[in-house]
Design a protein around this motif. Sequence first.
Motif, PDB file in Angstrom:
ATOM      1  N   PHE A 604       0.858  -1.179   0.000  1.00 17.50           N
ATOM      2  CA  PHE A 604       0.000   0.000   0.000  1.00 17.50           C
ATOM      3  C   PHE A 604       0.898   1.233   0.000  1.00 17.50           C
ATOM      4  N   GLY A 606       0.706   5.642  -0.614  1.00 16.30           N
ATOM      5  CA  GLY A 606      -0.261   6.719  -0.748  1.00 16.30           C
ATOM      6  C   GLY A 606       0.227   8.032  -0.186  1.00 16.30           C
ATOM      7  N   ILE A 627      -4.587   9.872  -2.176  1.00 18.61           N
ATOM      8  CA  ILE A 627      -4.293   8.894  -3.223  1.00 18.61           C
ATOM      9  C   ILE A 627      -3.834   7.611  -2.543  1.00 18.61           C
ATOM     10  N   VAL A 628      -4.382   6.471  -2.963  1.00 21.60           N
ATOM     11  CA  VAL A 628      -3.975   5.160  -2.453  1.00 21.60           C
ATOM     12  C   VAL A 628      -3.642   4.264  -3.636  1.00 21.60           C
ATOM     13  N   ARG A 629      -2.518   3.569  -3.543  1.00 16.33           N
ATOM     14  CA  ARG A 629      -2.146   2.560  -4.529  1.00 16.33           C
ATOM     15  C   ARG A 629      -1.904   1.242  -3.787  1.00 16.33           C
ATOM     16  N   ALA A 630      -2.646   0.206  -4.165  1.00 20.12           N
ATOM     17  CA  ALA A 630      -2.516  -1.094  -3.500  1.00 20.12           C
ATOM     18  C   ALA A 630      -2.322  -2.176  -4.544  1.00 20.12           C
ATOM     19  N   LYS A 631      -1.370  -3.096  -4.294  1.00 22.91           N
ATOM     20  CA  LYS A 631      -1.019  -4.108  -5.284  1.00 22.91           C
ATOM     21  C   LYS A 631      -0.944  -5.482  -4.638  1.00 22.91           C
ATOM     22  N   TYR A 638      -4.345  -6.079  -8.990  1.00 23.81           N
ATOM     23  CA  TYR A 638      -4.836  -5.083  -8.046  1.00 23.81           C
ATOM     24  C   TYR A 638      -5.791  -5.723  -7.044  1.00 23.81           C
ATOM     25  N   ASP A 645      -8.838   7.885  -6.234  1.00 24.27           N
ATOM     26  CA  ASP A 645      -8.276   9.208  -5.956  1.00 24.27           C
ATOM     27  C   ASP A 645      -9.409  10.206  -5.735  1.00 24.27           C
ATOM     28  N   GLN A 676     -11.967   4.305 -10.436  1.00 21.40           N
ATOM     29  CA  GLN A 676     -10.956   3.380  -9.947  1.00 21.40           C
ATOM     30  C   GLN A 676     -10.495   2.501 -11.115  1.00 21.40           C
ATOM     31  N   ASN A 677      -9.409   2.922 -11.761  1.00 18.31           N
ATOM     32  CA  ASN A 677      -8.901   2.201 -12.927  1.00 18.31           C
ATOM     33  C   ASN A 677      -8.049   0.993 -12.548  1.00 18.31           C
ATOM     34  N   ARG A 678      -7.691   0.881 -11.261  1.00 17.53           N
ATOM     35  CA  ARG A 678      -6.872  -0.249 -10.817  1.00 17.53           C
ATOM     36  C   ARG A 678      -7.779  -1.304 -10.194  1.00 17.53           C
TER      37      ARG A 678
END
Length: 749
Positions: A604, A606, A627-631, A638, A645, A676-678
Amino acid sequence: MAQQDCNLTIRGKVIHAENTEPIESAYIWIIESEIGTVSDFNGLFRFSNLCPGIYTIKIQYLGHQDYFEKLEISNNSNYTFRMIAEDIALDGVEIHGHQDALLTTNSVSSIYGEVLRSARGQSLGESLKKIPGVNTYSSGSTIQKPVIHGLHSNRILILNNGVRLEGQQWGADHAPEIDPFIANEISVVKGAETVRFGADAMGGVILVNPAPLPVKAIKKGEIDLIGFSNGLGLNGAASFTGGSEKIKGLGYRLQGSSKIAGNIQTPDYMLANTGVQELNFSGAIGYSRSRLGTELYVSNFRTTIGILPDSHTGNLSDLESIIENGRPFRETGFSYDIQNPKQEVDHQLVKAKIHYHLNDGSKLNFQYSFQRNHRQEFDRRRGEFNNRASLDMVLFTNSIDLSYNHQTRKNWDGVLGAQVMQQANSNIPGTGVIPLIPNFDMLNLGIYAIEKFTNGPLELEGGLRFDSRQVAAARIIRGDLQERDFTLNNFSAFFGGVYALSKNFTFNSTLASAWRPPNINEQFSQGLHHGLAAIEIGNPDFESEQSFKWLNTLNYTGNSLNIELTAYANRIDNYIYLNPTEEQFVSLRGTFNVFEYLQTDANFLGTDLSAIWNVSSRWEVFSRGSIVRAKNLIEDSYLPFIPADRLETGVSYQITSFASKNNTKFSISNLAVARQNREPDFDLAPAPPGYQLWNLSAQTSVNLGKNKLNMGLYANNVLNEVYKDYMNRFRYFTHELGRNVLIKFNYEF
């Protein structure tokens, strides 16, 4: 002789020596310069444009010994000043002995005063959206859970008046059983706080704090009345606080609230069976003297929540059709009636607390709490079974907290503590349905130590904790007894610091390791979760989650501009998540989507931003975003249900009448949420498009003698935008709330 550079700044924090609670409105003077200031809500103050040299600081606060200290100032510095209460009986002396402040190097954001008052009538999750990095995970528009940096449910700990809230918090449709009207302040700690509070604080902590009980003979109260157009709802609350005239140090508070609302409406259609009813009360009594403090607190929270019937489909064809249609097929009218499917939740809490101050300034604390959480979920069933709950569980929790706070005069303070928590969950017989989760007994033992060092502009803090958890689970499925026992042990630790870079800049950095054992539902779910109309499948072989989070916050405070920027990286091994599958389960009771609990390693990343610019004495511009990015690291994909965002910007205009001491404020804001594109590799429906919402508000206050009337008019989603939010589990079936106009009255007496 060279001219001195007189641009130095000293910052300070004034706290009670007996409990480290910040002191508001303390008077601080620099005797040599004859300049003074007053501490703010958080006990903070600042002196700027000082020359290098030796200064004498004098601090005064009613009921406390005057504080004097000589400081040699050669650079920008930061100090903590502890004031000692005098053991004298004077009118006006008020020692707040029951509410400990959370002093942490982690990033903490709070809402209180006018901001908190404007949020009243909303759920806890919705109120906290005013803080960057905080979102909601919802099931429809009436059930919302707080999300901090992409984490929610059993990874977020909620402290209700100092007691960790323990209910059936594992479901997306299980909103926190808490009445926001009790709060005088709500704070969010965005970093892991497992050392202080245990495994459930892995993702952050939410503190819901009432005002301290009075210790002098006063009487005051507050009445709230809120009406809202969408759902034709009415929300009311009242509280009365007093102190004894005969027994010095004795204070009490009584508080209650209620809510009723009918079917809510999207911009295009009404949603059937989406009403809510609530009835809550609480009471507290406390006694405080110079050394001893005690408090007894009781509360009851009760709610009935209607569930959208279209989320419960009768066959596979209907399920596929409503997902494809994206909205209910049936038209409905307005009603306050709540039919099946619905939830009924009843939560009781009892807290007894005592603390004692020792001669060396240290303190002993003991707290016992008991909670009973009764959750019933009703499905649409035939005949007599329609009146029986399909899910009927009672969770009992007993907790004991012991701690020893020590401090020296200047540099060091810390705490040693032990916590014991015992839980028992029972499924009530007679539902006619195999329980979603089993009966279980749980015992958790934790010991911890935290030390803090303060020297000038630098604060350093570190802590270590060990937990041992034992769980015994059992249930009967088709006549077979299934039992499983677990013993889980783990350490958690953190190290952090705060440094005043200059008179305007401060920097926080914290590195923490945290853990979370798998929850009982993640291990044993094997059936229909009625509130979500979904089949959930768990795995008893899950391992404990282990996280490593690095959190950094840079704060700029100027005369007209305040900016806070937070960035974080959180690696979670064995991360457990609920994933939609391509399967459906068909039975005589309907057709349901199948969700499966899975485990992976996750990252995570962000950032959060908050900025307030006071353009003039009347105009203010504000902005907050996250903004959060989780993988999913193992699948290189994802994760589901991660916030998109978002950025909210607005402007406000304030008119202040110094003669009448009245304030009037007008605001307009825009909330922009991206698509949410991810997305994960599979979902029941694509992520909805992004959206923008416009909101308006007007607030004013009128003094009525010694009393005060605060009034507010709010319009949310003014343009009646049609939209869906990715974080809503019901986005497959319906749109979000349409325009909603609220009128709020708050009377202080």
